[in-house]
Design an enzyme around this catalytic site. Structure first.
Site, mmCIF file in Angstrom:
data_model
loop_
_atom_site.group_PDB
_atom_site.id
_atom_site.type_symbol
_atom_site.label_atom_id
_atom_site.label_comp_id
_atom_site.label_asym_id
_atom_site.label_seq_id
_atom_site.Cartn_x
_atom_site.Cartn_y
_atom_site.Cartn_z
ATOM 1 N N TYR A 53 0.831 -1.200 0.000
ATOM 2 C CA TYR A 53 0.000 0.000 0.000
ATOM 3 C C TYR A 53 0.873 1.261 0.000
ATOM 4 O O TYR A 53 1.894 1.330 0.673
ATOM 5 C CB TYR A 53 -0.936 0.030 1.201
ATOM 6 C CG TYR A 53 -2.070 -0.969 1.144
ATOM 7 C CD1 TYR A 53 -2.320 -1.729 -0.001
ATOM 8 C CD2 TYR A 53 -2.909 -1.157 2.242
ATOM 9 C CE1 TYR A 53 -3.355 -2.645 -0.038
ATOM 10 C CE2 TYR A 53 -3.953 -2.073 2.203
ATOM 11 C CZ TYR A 53 -4.169 -2.818 1.066
ATOM 12 O OH TYR A 53 -5.206 -3.716 1.034
ATOM 13 N N GLY A 224 -22.860 2.756 -2.652
ATOM 14 C CA GLY A 224 -22.844 3.910 -1.759
ATOM 15 C C GLY A 224 -23.683 5.069 -2.239
ATOM 16 O O GLY A 224 -23.422 6.224 -1.883
#
Length: 332
Positions: A53, A224
């Site tokens: 990441y 969402g």
């Protein structure tokens, strides 16, 4: 905050997992620290990251941000169940990958865990996860490396990510023969719009005592309120990547419209319902949320307190039918 045990272990974790993938690429270090403080203050004790990441030329940056947060003290590390991952190479995108600097050989696992510990500024990782299946390395070798790390106190538990049901079975049968604990969790793509994990991955996880940790619970933003945001003139990011590709499909767009219409009738927020639905699913420990702001974290926290009535759950199943059990789903 509610807590549950991670799979068959005695480890207690929050039913919401703080994903850190945006820390660095999307959210700067001070804002990332603020989000982690807010999460811990709300009772979220389960933090998930990965060695890659930060991405591109900044692989490892996210672990460094988590490590600098731990360094502030105040019991931050002791209160956190820390999960990270190993598999991907740490070379800058476009650079050649040096042999044995990726995947799950004993050599790379040893190298990768030491590098993660240094970036994280800690002496141990609570949950060390295999980010992907390594088809070239036998499980005996993987477990040999993990057993040594456990003995050294560098890791406590091992988990998988993006593994098929038969991978989980092979991994834990091999571990059992060695007298090792084996996998205690599986992190998989699972949400209302993507339920194929119900066929074999989740049953395998339940059968072998693994906690299920769904990633992308909003399916890249699709669940969402993507259409609502689109009509309100939302940012390009609200309909990008997986979400934008899906909405370009007329059938999927109609499905998402039905979902949003249903929740409008109940006065509920789509993203919060998507998270709350996962919390009703058998075997699920808690979904990973990756907030870029404290407002997004606050929305995710509300989902833990949301109770979905049976009538609404049935309606969600009608809009997003599951694949059914295996092998009936594809054989009969």
């Amino acid at each position: 905050m509610e807590y549950t045990q991670l799979g068959r272990t005695g480890l207690q974790v929050s039913r919401l997992v703080l994903g850190t993938m945006n820390f660095g690429p999307q959210t700067d270090e001070p804002a990332s620290h603020t989000i982690m403080d807010a999460a811990l203050g709300a009772g979220v004790n389960f933090f998930d990251t990965a060695n890659v990441y930060g991405w591109g030329a900044n692989k490892g940056r996210t672990e460094e941000i988590v490590g600098s947060w731990f360094a502030k003290g105040g019991g931050r590390r002791d209160k956190t169940v820390l999960a990270t991952k190993v598999y991907g190479n740490m070379a800058t995108d476009g650079e050649p990958v040096w042999p044995n600097h990726h995947k799950l050989s004993a050599l790379n696992i040893r190298r990768a865990v030491d590098a993660s510990l240094k970036r994280l500024g800690t002496d141990h990782i609570d949950l060390y996860q295999f980010h992907h299946v390594d088809r070239d390395t036998p499980w005996d070798e993987i477990w040999q490396a993990i057993d040594i790390l456990v003995q050294q106190g560098k890791i406590l538990y091992a988990g998988s990510s993006n593994h098929a049901g038969w991978h989980i079975a092979r991994a834990n049968e091999t571990a059992a023969r060695r007298g090792s604990l084996g996998l205690v969790s599986e992190q998989c793509l699972y949400n209302l719009a993507e339920r194929r994990a119900e066929m074999e991955v989740i049953p395998a996880a339940e059968g072998y005592g693994l906690g299920v940790i769904p990633w992308s619970p909003l399916h890249g933003g699709l669940l969402g309120g993507a259409i609502r945001k689109e009509r309100a003139g939302g940012s390009a990011r609200s309909a990008s990547g997986r979400s934008a590709d899906a909405l370009a499909n007329s059938a999927i767009r109609a499905q998402i419209q039905s979902y949003e219409d249903l929740l409008d009738k109940h006065g509920l927020e789509p993203g919060e319902v998507a998270l709350a639905w996962l919390l009703t699913r058998p075997g699920v420990t808690g979904p990973i949320v990756g907030p870029r702001t404290t407002d997004q974290l606050a929305s995710a926290l509300r989902a833990v307190e949301l109770t979905l009535p049976d009538e609404l759950l049935a309606s969600l199943d009608e809009i997003f039918p599951g694949p059914g059990a295996s092998p009936e789903a594809f054989a009969w």
